[in-house]
Scaffold this active site. Sequence first.
Site, PDB file in Angstrom:
ATOM      1  N   ASP A  41     -48.301 -18.795  25.112  1.00 31.96           N
ATOM      2  CA  ASP A  41     -47.500 -19.739  26.109  1.00 31.96           C
ATOM      3  C   ASP A  41     -46.395 -18.582  25.850  1.00 31.96           C
ATOM      4  OD1 ASP A  41     -47.680 -20.780  23.470  1.00 31.96           O
ATOM      5  OD2 ASP A  41     -47.243 -22.381  25.294  1.00 31.96           O
ATOM      6  N   SER A  42     -45.706 -17.972  24.114  1.00 29.73           N
ATOM      7  CA  SER A  42     -44.857 -17.117  24.353  1.00 29.73           C
ATOM      8  C   SER A  42     -43.940 -16.185  24.463  1.00 29.73           C
ATOM      9  CB  SER A  42     -45.017 -16.640  21.984  1.00 29.73           C
ATOM     10  OG  SER A  42     -45.660 -15.920  22.554  1.00 29.73           O
ATOM     11  N   GLU A 112     -52.991 -26.014  20.827  1.00 22.05           N
ATOM     12  CA  GLU A 112     -51.633 -25.971  19.927  1.00 22.05           C
ATOM     13  C   GLU A 112     -52.226 -27.603  19.576  1.00 22.05           C
ATOM     14  OE1 GLU A 112     -47.844 -26.066  20.292  1.00 22.05           O
ATOM     15  OE2 GLU A 112     -48.119 -23.785  21.509  1.00 22.05           O
ATOM     16  N   GLU A 178     -49.358 -21.566  11.796  1.00 20.50           N
ATOM     17  CA  GLU A 178     -47.611 -21.617  12.060  1.00 20.50           C
ATOM     18  C   GLU A 178     -46.874 -22.243  11.172  1.00 20.50           C
ATOM     19  OE1 GLU A 178     -46.469 -20.982  16.135  1.00 20.50           O
ATOM     20  OE2 GLU A 178     -44.514 -19.987  15.958  1.00 20.50           O
TER      21      GLU A 178
HETATM   22  O1  KIV Z   1     -48.227 -18.508  21.907  1.00 21.94           O
HETATM   23  C1  KIV Z   1     -48.279 -17.890  21.257  1.00 21.94           C
HETATM   24  O2  KIV Z   1     -47.691 -16.325  20.743  1.00 21.94           O
HETATM   25  C2  KIV Z   1     -48.506 -18.613  19.609  1.00 21.94           C
HETATM   26  C3  KIV Z   1     -48.880 -17.559  18.304  1.00 21.94           C
HETATM   27  C4  KIV Z   1     -47.225 -17.199  17.969  1.00 21.94           C
HETATM   28  C5  KIV Z   1     -49.777 -17.998  17.539  1.00 21.94           C
HETATM   29  O3  KIV Z   1     -48.733 -19.785  20.139  1.00 21.94           O
END
Ligand code: KIV
Length: 268
Positions: A41-42, A112, A178
């Site tokens: 979701d990044s 998460e 993380e």
């Molecule tokens: O959303 C993401 O890219 C992540 C990674 C940074 C682990 O959760």
Amino acid sequence: MRAKDIREKAGEEPITMLTAYDAPTAELVDEAGVDAVLVGDSVGNTRLGYDSTLPVTVDEMASLTAAVARATDDALVVADMPFLSYGADEDEAVENCGRMLKEADADAIKLESGPHTVELTRRLTRLGVPVQAHLGLTPQRENETGLFRQGTDEESARRILDLAREHEAAGAFSLVLEHVPANLAASVTEALDIPTIGIGAGPDCDGQVLVVDEVIGLSERTAPFSQKFGDVRGEMREAIGDYAEAVESGEFPADEHSHHEDEVDDVY
Ligand code: KIV
């Protein structure tokens, strides 16, 4: 690659994982032999122009995950579940997570994690939805915790270790850690049978994950725990500038980019 193959790699050779949000990137990540592709979701920050991951929707994640899955032959495809798509109503959460496997062809989902995801992890695992847990810095909680290092005092480190054990017992096949101290990540890795995959968590995890935009040098900034291995942003800037200049100067299109038909010579 299946979730169980990743689980079995714990303590063996290092596990590689990288984000991808589109088909061409996923194809290159897969070709490079990376074990798992995370449709993170990044994407909210990296590609969709948001300031955080919070606005990303289930529909967006399903569409991006499907694109990544179509381009991936070998790597495990993990769909990241966006903010509030889980954690409120459990039936709705199961449906949202299930969509990633049923519609988007993901192999697993990532949550998460916190105390609120232990039962959900158990239920999804029992239903056949492989779950990757994620502890430490969890950006969906940024309004509560900020985007800071986690597990930096004894109490919060112990909470992370306890939650890691609970998610393993609930059936998670791996755990992303993380931005936690390297020595805490080493202890969690030692305590679990499932693999830990670190991002800003030191070298003693079973594997590593990074955001692809930082790795290829597409994003403007790189997190302090990440590394830029290329300069795609510089390459794109140069190519786009060269294109605009070529059109403006009349150099493009040249003869080889055009075609002529005698039959249409006299059409006015
Ligand atoms: O959303 C993401 O890219 C992540 C990674 C940074 C682990 O959760």
